[in-house]
Enzyme design. Structure first.
Site, PDB file in Angstrom:
ATOM      1  N   LYS A   1      32.526 -45.823  58.756  1.00 36.35           N
ATOM      2  CA  LYS A   1      32.420 -44.724  57.777  1.00 36.35           C
ATOM      3  C   LYS A   1      31.800 -43.483  58.413  1.00 36.35           C
ATOM      4  O   LYS A   1      32.313 -42.370  58.275  1.00 36.35           O
ATOM      5  CB  LYS A   1      31.561 -45.148  56.562  1.00 36.35           C
ATOM      6  CG  LYS A   1      32.099 -46.349  55.800  1.00 36.35           C
ATOM      7  CD  LYS A   1      31.236 -46.679  54.601  1.00 36.35           C
ATOM      8  CE  LYS A   1      29.807 -47.080  54.920  1.00 36.35           C
ATOM      9  NZ  LYS A   1      29.668 -48.309  55.717  1.00 36.35           N
TER      10      LYS A   1
ATOM     11  N   ARG B   1      27.213 -47.163  45.944  1.00 36.29           N
ATOM     12  CA  ARG B   1      27.194 -48.523  46.486  1.00 36.29           C
ATOM     13  C   ARG B   1      27.083 -49.566  45.393  1.00 36.29           C
ATOM     14  O   ARG B   1      27.055 -50.751  45.690  1.00 36.29           O
ATOM     15  CB  ARG B   1      25.972 -48.657  47.397  1.00 36.29           C
ATOM     16  CG  ARG B   1      26.301 -48.716  48.866  1.00 36.29           C
ATOM     17  CD  ARG B   1      24.989 -48.762  49.607  1.00 36.29           C
ATOM     18  NE  ARG B   1      25.125 -49.343  50.897  1.00 36.29           N
ATOM     19  CZ  ARG B   1      25.208 -48.625  52.016  1.00 36.29           C
ATOM     20  NH1 ARG B   1      25.221 -47.317  51.969  1.00 36.29           N
ATOM     21  NH2 ARG B   1      25.279 -49.240  53.165  1.00 36.29           N
TER      22      ARG B   1
ATOM     23  N   ARG C   1      25.905 -51.443  68.598  1.00 37.00           N
ATOM     24  CA  ARG C   1      25.782 -50.009  68.272  1.00 37.00           C
ATOM     25  C   ARG C   1      24.493 -49.409  68.843  1.00 37.00           C
ATOM     26  O   ARG C   1      23.419 -49.967  68.736  1.00 37.00           O
ATOM     27  CB  ARG C   1      25.782 -49.809  66.754  1.00 37.00           C
ATOM     28  CG  ARG C   1      25.484 -48.353  66.364  1.00 37.00           C
ATOM     29  CD  ARG C   1      25.802 -48.039  64.936  1.00 37.00           C
ATOM     30  NE  ARG C   1      25.043 -48.838  64.000  1.00 37.00           N
ATOM     31  CZ  ARG C   1      25.256 -48.824  62.689  1.00 37.00           C
ATOM     32  NH1 ARG C   1      26.203 -48.058  62.179  1.00 37.00           N
ATOM     33  NH2 ARG C   1      24.525 -49.580  61.904  1.00 37.00           N
TER      34      ARG C   1
ATOM     35  N   ARG D   1      19.350 -49.264  65.636  1.00 38.08           N
ATOM     36  CA  ARG D   1      18.822 -49.216  64.271  1.00 38.08           C
ATOM     37  C   ARG D   1      18.153 -50.543  63.926  1.00 38.08           C
ATOM     38  O   ARG D   1      18.705 -51.597  64.218  1.00 38.08           O
ATOM     39  CB  ARG D   1      19.961 -48.932  63.280  1.00 38.08           C
ATOM     40  CG  ARG D   1      20.185 -47.462  63.060  1.00 38.08           C
ATOM     41  CD  ARG D   1      21.387 -47.139  62.217  1.00 38.08           C
ATOM     42  NE  ARG D   1      21.547 -47.919  61.002  1.00 38.08           N
ATOM     43  CZ  ARG D   1      22.559 -47.756  60.153  1.00 38.08           C
ATOM     44  NH1 ARG D   1      23.470 -46.835  60.375  1.00 38.08           N
ATOM     45  NH2 ARG D   1      22.659 -48.492  59.078  1.00 38.08           N
TER      46      ARG D   1
ATOM     47  N   ARG E   1      23.257 -57.484  54.994  1.00 33.06           N
ATOM     48  CA  ARG E   1      23.945 -56.243  54.576  1.00 33.06           C
ATOM     49  C   ARG E   1      25.392 -56.553  54.179  1.00 33.06           C
ATOM     50  O   ARG E   1      25.919 -55.981  53.233  1.00 33.06           O
ATOM     51  CB  ARG E   1      23.893 -55.207  55.705  1.00 33.06           C
ATOM     52  CG  ARG E   1      22.524 -54.546  55.812  1.00 33.06           C
ATOM     53  CD  ARG E   1      22.328 -53.885  57.153  1.00 33.06           C
ATOM     54  NE  ARG E   1      23.232 -52.788  57.407  1.00 33.06           N
ATOM     55  CZ  ARG E   1      23.501 -52.311  58.618  1.00 33.06           C
ATOM     56  NH1 ARG E   1      22.937 -52.858  59.680  1.00 33.06           N
ATOM     57  NH2 ARG E   1      24.314 -51.298  58.764  1.00 33.06           N
TER      58      ARG E   1
HETATM   59  P1  AP5 Z   1      29.707 -46.533  62.176  1.00 30.95           P
HETATM   60  O1  AP5 Z   1      30.590 -45.337  62.111  1.00 30.95           O
HETATM   61  O2  AP5 Z   1      28.266 -46.335  62.490  1.00 30.95           O
HETATM   62  O3  AP5 Z   1      29.903 -47.448  60.864  1.00 30.95           O
HETATM   63  P2  AP5 Z   1      29.308 -47.279  59.415  1.00 30.95           P
HETATM   64  O4  AP5 Z   1      30.369 -47.787  58.483  1.00 30.95           O
HETATM   65  O5  AP5 Z   1      28.802 -45.910  59.195  1.00 30.95           O
HETATM   66  O6  AP5 Z   1      28.139 -48.344  59.518  1.00 30.95           O
HETATM   67  P3  AP5 Z   1      26.674 -48.300  58.911  1.00 30.95           P
HETATM   68  O7  AP5 Z   1      25.929 -49.444  59.538  1.00 30.95           O
HETATM   69  O8  AP5 Z   1      26.081 -46.942  59.054  1.00 30.95           O
HETATM   70  O9  AP5 Z   1      26.948 -48.625  57.419  1.00 30.95           O
HETATM   71  P4  AP5 Z   1      25.971 -49.062  56.371  1.00 30.95           P
HETATM   72  O10 AP5 Z   1      26.784 -48.802  55.176  1.00 30.95           O
HETATM   73  O11 AP5 Z   1      25.448 -50.451  56.509  1.00 30.95           O
HETATM   74  O12 AP5 Z   1      24.657 -48.189  56.644  1.00 30.95           O
HETATM   75  P5  AP5 Z   1      24.010 -46.952  55.896  1.00 30.95           P
HETATM   76  O13 AP5 Z   1      23.343 -46.123  56.900  1.00 30.95           O
HETATM   77  O14 AP5 Z   1      24.965 -46.337  54.948  1.00 30.95           O
HETATM   78  O15 AP5 Z   1      30.342 -47.514  63.257  1.00 30.95           O
HETATM   79  C1  AP5 Z   1      29.694 -48.737  63.614  1.00 30.95           C
HETATM   80  C2  AP5 Z   1      29.885 -48.988  65.127  1.00 30.95           C
HETATM   81  O16 AP5 Z   1      31.278 -49.198  65.367  1.00 30.95           O
HETATM   82  C3  AP5 Z   1      29.479 -47.813  66.010  1.00 30.95           C
HETATM   83  O17 AP5 Z   1      28.908 -48.324  67.184  1.00 30.95           O
HETATM   84  C4  AP5 Z   1      30.805 -47.076  66.307  1.00 30.95           C
HETATM   85  O18 AP5 Z   1      30.773 -46.427  67.566  1.00 30.95           O
HETATM   86  C5  AP5 Z   1      31.793 -48.215  66.274  1.00 30.95           C
HETATM   87  N1  AP5 Z   1      33.106 -47.848  65.766  1.00 30.95           N
HETATM   88  C6  AP5 Z   1      33.382 -47.093  64.674  1.00 30.95           C
HETATM   89  N2  AP5 Z   1      34.717 -47.005  64.500  1.00 30.95           N
HETATM   90  C7  AP5 Z   1      35.282 -47.750  65.508  1.00 30.95           C
HETATM   91  C8  AP5 Z   1      36.634 -48.068  65.860  1.00 30.95           C
HETATM   92  N3  AP5 Z   1      37.678 -47.625  65.121  1.00 30.95           N
HETATM   93  N4  AP5 Z   1      36.832 -48.858  66.917  1.00 30.95           N
HETATM   94  C9  AP5 Z   1      35.787 -49.328  67.654  1.00 30.95           C
HETATM   95  N5  AP5 Z   1      34.499 -49.059  67.379  1.00 30.95           N
HETATM   96  C10 AP5 Z   1      34.247 -48.281  66.308  1.00 30.95           C
HETATM   97  O19 AP5 Z   1      22.901 -47.688  54.998  1.00 30.95           O
HETATM   98  C11 AP5 Z   1      21.778 -48.308  55.573  1.00 30.95           C
HETATM   99  C12 AP5 Z   1      20.859 -48.817  54.481  1.00 30.95           C
HETATM  100  O20 AP5 Z   1      20.380 -47.701  53.682  1.00 30.95           O
HETATM  101  C13 AP5 Z   1      21.465 -49.774  53.448  1.00 30.95           C
HETATM  102  O21 AP5 Z   1      21.466 -51.101  53.916  1.00 30.95           O
HETATM  103  C14 AP5 Z   1      20.521 -49.560  52.262  1.00 30.95           C
HETATM  104  O22 AP5 Z   1      19.291 -50.244  52.438  1.00 30.95           O
HETATM  105  C15 AP5 Z   1      20.243 -48.073  52.316  1.00 30.95           C
HETATM  106  N6  AP5 Z   1      21.209 -47.295  51.526  1.00 30.95           N
HETATM  107  C16 AP5 Z   1      22.105 -46.389  52.011  1.00 30.95           C
HETATM  108  N7  AP5 Z   1      22.855 -45.888  51.009  1.00 30.95           N
HETATM  109  C17 AP5 Z   1      22.429 -46.489  49.876  1.00 30.95           C
HETATM  110  C18 AP5 Z   1      22.839 -46.408  48.513  1.00 30.95           C
HETATM  111  N8  AP5 Z   1      23.858 -45.624  48.138  1.00 30.95           N
HETATM  112  N9  AP5 Z   1      22.188 -47.175  47.597  1.00 30.95           N
HETATM  113  C19 AP5 Z   1      21.161 -47.976  47.978  1.00 30.95           C
HETATM  114  N10 AP5 Z   1      20.741 -48.114  49.243  1.00 30.95           N
HETATM  115  C20 AP5 Z   1      21.373 -47.382  50.192  1.00 30.95           C
HETATM  116 MG    MG Z   2      26.879 -45.091  58.786  1.00 28.46          MG
END
Ligand code: AP5
Ligand code: MG
Length: 239
Positions: free
Chosen positions: A18, A93, A132, A165, A176
């Protein structure tokens, strides 16, 4: 010329890409990329009470309570740069967050225009999260497919330090994914009922996912052969 308003929600599990795709799409459409995870991490870096509260949930892979998250997003969506639209990454979410978003958009006289959903198997999600590395300064992400330079970030002259992270540790990753399946995956049907969801295989390489993303938000696409480099012409279709 582009004069269309875009309200985009990106759906997909943790590690589905994402953030990677949101950065590219935001640059193409010239609208802000709003990641609730990044907003929480930014607050934590500044030591705000919101950041410290969020950390207690993030470290366990649990969701931050809806009222806290919705309040933060509401403030962000009221900022002037969202006048042209936005890409939401990691929000909503839960169904409750999606309903709260509807209310906020109704107040603004707007509605969502598209919900690309990045599908990636659990095994690949775990593999990506385990490899990552994230830049402390610009937030760029790397993994073993796009390995980071040894000496640091180096993306667009950035020389930020790379870190892992804390929520990318194995047990937290698994939680997660469980939390995603239980609380966030129901949003696929929630938005599909409105005809907004376009499913994309997030298992393709970044450039092919990017092409599918552009199609999903109805941008006309020009592909430069043989490099397959995507350019969006910023011409709207009739949808
Ligand atoms: P990346 O682009 O980083 O993936 P992502 O989907 O953004 O993954 P996240 O871990 O950031 O998602 P998340 O939803 O768990 O975390 P968030 O920060 O939102 O890609 C991942 C890896 O793959 C990278 O190394 C990249 O280089 C690689 N990659 C990408 N595309 C690729 C491809 N096509 N081919 C090969 N490699 C590729 O949330 C974290 C925490 O915050 C949550 O757990 C929660 O506690 C809190 N939080 C956030 N939002 C909310 C909400 N709305 N409500 C409540 N709590 C929340
Ligand atoms: Mg992300």
């Amino acid at each position: 010329m582009r004069n269309r308003w875009y309200g985009i929600v990106l759906l997909g599990g943790p590690g589905s890409g994402k953030g990677t795709q949101a950065v590219l799409l935001a640059s193409t459409l010239n609208i802000p990329h709003i990641s609730t995870g990044d907003l929480f991490r930014g607050n934590l870096k500044q030591g705000t009470p919101l950041g410290l509260l969020a950390k207690s949930y993030m470290d366990r892979g649990e969701l931050v309570p809806d009222e806290v998250t919705v309040g933060m997003v509401r403030v962000r969506l009221s900022e002037p740069d969202c006048d042209k639209g936005f890409i939401l990454d990691g929000f909503p979410r839960t169904i409750a967050q999606a309903e709260a978003l509807d209310k906020v958009l109704l107040e603004f006289g707007k509605a969502l225009t598209g919900v690309p959903y990045l599908h990636v198997s659990d095994a690949l999600l775990l593999e990506r999260l385990s490899s990552r590395w994230t830049c402390r300064v610009c937030g760029a992400v790397f993994n073993k497919v796009t390995p980071p330079p040894r000496e640091g970030c180096k993306k667009e002259n950035c020389d930020g330090e790379l870190y892992r992270r804390p929520d990318d540790e194995p047990e937290t990753q698994k939680n997660r994914i469980r939390v995603y399946e239980k609380q966030t995956a129901p949003l696929i049907i929630f938005y599909a009922k409105r005809g907004l969801v376009v499913e994309i295989s997030g298992e393709q390489d970044v450039q092919h996912v990017q092409l599918d993303m552009l199609r999903a938000v109805n941008l006309e696409i020009v592909v430069d052969e043989p490099s397959q480099k995507a350019r969006a012409s910023l011409v709207e279709d009739d949808c």
